[in-house]
Design an enzyme around this catalytic site. Structure first.
Site, PDB file in Angstrom:
ATOM      1  N   HIS A  88       0.801  -1.222   0.000  1.00 44.91           N
ATOM      2  CA  HIS A  88       0.000   0.000   0.000  1.00 44.91           C
ATOM      3  C   HIS A  88       0.842   1.285   0.000  1.00 44.91           C
ATOM      4  O   HIS A  88       0.798   2.077  -0.931  1.00 44.91           O
ATOM      5  CB  HIS A  88      -0.911   0.043   1.241  1.00 44.91           C
ATOM      6  CG  HIS A  88      -1.752  -1.156   1.456  1.00 44.91           C
ATOM      7  ND1 HIS A  88      -2.914  -1.419   0.747  1.00 44.91           N
ATOM      8  CD2 HIS A  88      -1.617  -2.192   2.330  1.00 44.91           C
ATOM      9  CE1 HIS A  88      -3.450  -2.546   1.174  1.00 44.91           C
ATOM     10  NE2 HIS A  88      -2.692  -3.034   2.128  1.00 44.91           N
TER      11      HIS A  88
HETATM   12  O1  RIB Z   1      -5.179  -0.246   4.853  1.00 44.68           O
HETATM   13  C1  RIB Z   1      -3.796  -0.224   4.582  1.00 44.68           C
HETATM   14  C2  RIB Z   1      -3.107   0.801   5.420  1.00 44.68           C
HETATM   15  O2  RIB Z   1      -3.288   0.489   6.808  1.00 44.68           O
HETATM   16  C3  RIB Z   1      -1.581   0.827   5.200  1.00 44.68           C
HETATM   17  O3  RIB Z   1      -1.095   2.130   5.411  1.00 44.68           O
HETATM   18  C4  RIB Z   1      -1.068  -0.078   6.275  1.00 44.68           C
HETATM   19  O4  RIB Z   1       0.266   0.239   6.663  1.00 44.68           O
HETATM   20  C5  RIB Z   1      -2.017   0.247   7.403  1.00 44.68           C
HETATM   21  O5  RIB Z   1      -1.560   1.440   8.039  1.00 44.68           O
END
Ligand code: RIB
Ligand code: CA
Length: 314
Positions: free
Chosen positions: A244
């Protein structure tokens, strides 16, 4: 050579945050990281601030100022995600405790002071976790809001719907009031939701490319990913996991890898059923003004080529 872009990374490491931070620190010609501010999210603040320092030391940046910020959301109890990231938040490889210091100054004060000191519209904020630090800074010092160049954040979801509830993505869900402040601030927003991050999946070949780099950073990224991807692979049944947070930094380096739409995005803060949902007007069915570039697609091969090439530099 154009001047490096000044940014503050606000983060809740988390293996994917770690890869994002390494990507930024491996790109000094394009990105000038003024500081790293830790926030409670994936794991409690005591761990996210420690993990941020571990990552800086891994990148050989022991002089990077790391600040601890808010240890809970603005109005709610903290929700964490050890089930995804493990107890430490950086499960996977064995890691030594950091020896570089944590700054005494609170992260929110660092954000306020930096935005007041630097020239207007010269600093970009890159939140990779819940938006508590950013929103608290905006509430405490409204004068800084108009000075922010841009906010490029990881959070939200529309076509991909939620990952922590059926309706909400984790970063927004943890602190929906903070998200509402940021999305309503008027600051130019670029949003990397699950819609795009779920198209940036690790695959065996991509993970082995990190491991084959032969440097410590490449080995750590591979071992973090080996751990991190098991949860999403089990849940979604795909052959990899979404990295992500590196999408935020990759956008700063190569925006052409990403495509999206300028649309209106509002945050649900009232309904318990859909709390933290990013209500994205992707089809333009309302007259609500656009407030975000909501990114929906990425050139995944180009993204991983950039990541691998930069991690190789550390
Ligand atoms: O949903 C994904 C996000 O939530 C990413 O930033 C992961 O590191 C968590 O913080
Ligand atoms: Ca994160």
């Amino acid at each position: 050579m154009s001047q490096a872009r000044k940014i503050i990374i606000d983060t809740d490491p988390g293996q994917d945050d770690a890869v994002a931070i390494l990507l930024a620190l491996a790109s000094p010609a394009e990105i000038d990281v003024l500081g790293i501010t830790a926030v409670a999210g994936n794991v409690p603040l005591a761990l996210t601030q420690k993990n941020a320092r571990i990552i800086c030391e891994l990148a050989g940046k022991r002089d990077m100022p790391v600040f601890a910020g808010c240890d809970r959301p603005m109005r709610r109890k903290l929700v964490t995600a050890e089930h995804v990231h493990g107890k430490t938040g950086l499960d996977g490889p064995q890691m030594a405790d950091p020896t570089m210091p944590l700054q005494d100054q609170h992260a929110v004060d660092f954000i306020i002071e930096t935005l007041r000191r630097e020239a207007p519209h010269s600093v970009t904020l890159c939140p990779l976790g819940p938006l508590t630090n950013i929103a608290t800074a905006f509430e405490r010092a409204p004068d800084i809001v108009g000075r922010v160049q841009q906010i490029v954040l990881m959070g939200g979801a529309y076509f991909e719907v939620g990952n922590i509830t059926p309706a909400a993505e984790f970063n927004i869900y943890v602190d929906p009031e903070a998200a509402a402040i940021v999305f309503g601030s008027g600051v130019p927003l670029v949003v990397m939701p699950l819609d795009v991050t779920h198209k940036a999946l690790t695959t065996r070949a991509r993970v082995e490319a990190f491991r084959a780099l032969g440097n410590e950073a490449g080995r750590m990224v591979a071992e973090w990913t080996d751990f991190f991807e098991r949860f999403d692979m089990q849940k979604y049944g795909c052959d990899g996991a979404p990295l992500h947070d590196p999408c935020v930094i990759a956008y700063l380096l190569r925006p052409e890898l990403f495509t999206g739409r300028h649309i209106n995005v509002e945050i649900e803060t009232q309904s318990e059923l859909t709390l933290g949902m990013t209500v994205a007007d992707w089809w333009g069915v309302t007259k609500r003004p656009a407030n975000a570039l909501f990114v929906g697609a990425v050139d995944a091969d180009g993204f991983y080529a950039l990541l691998t090439e930069r991690i190789a530099r550390l």
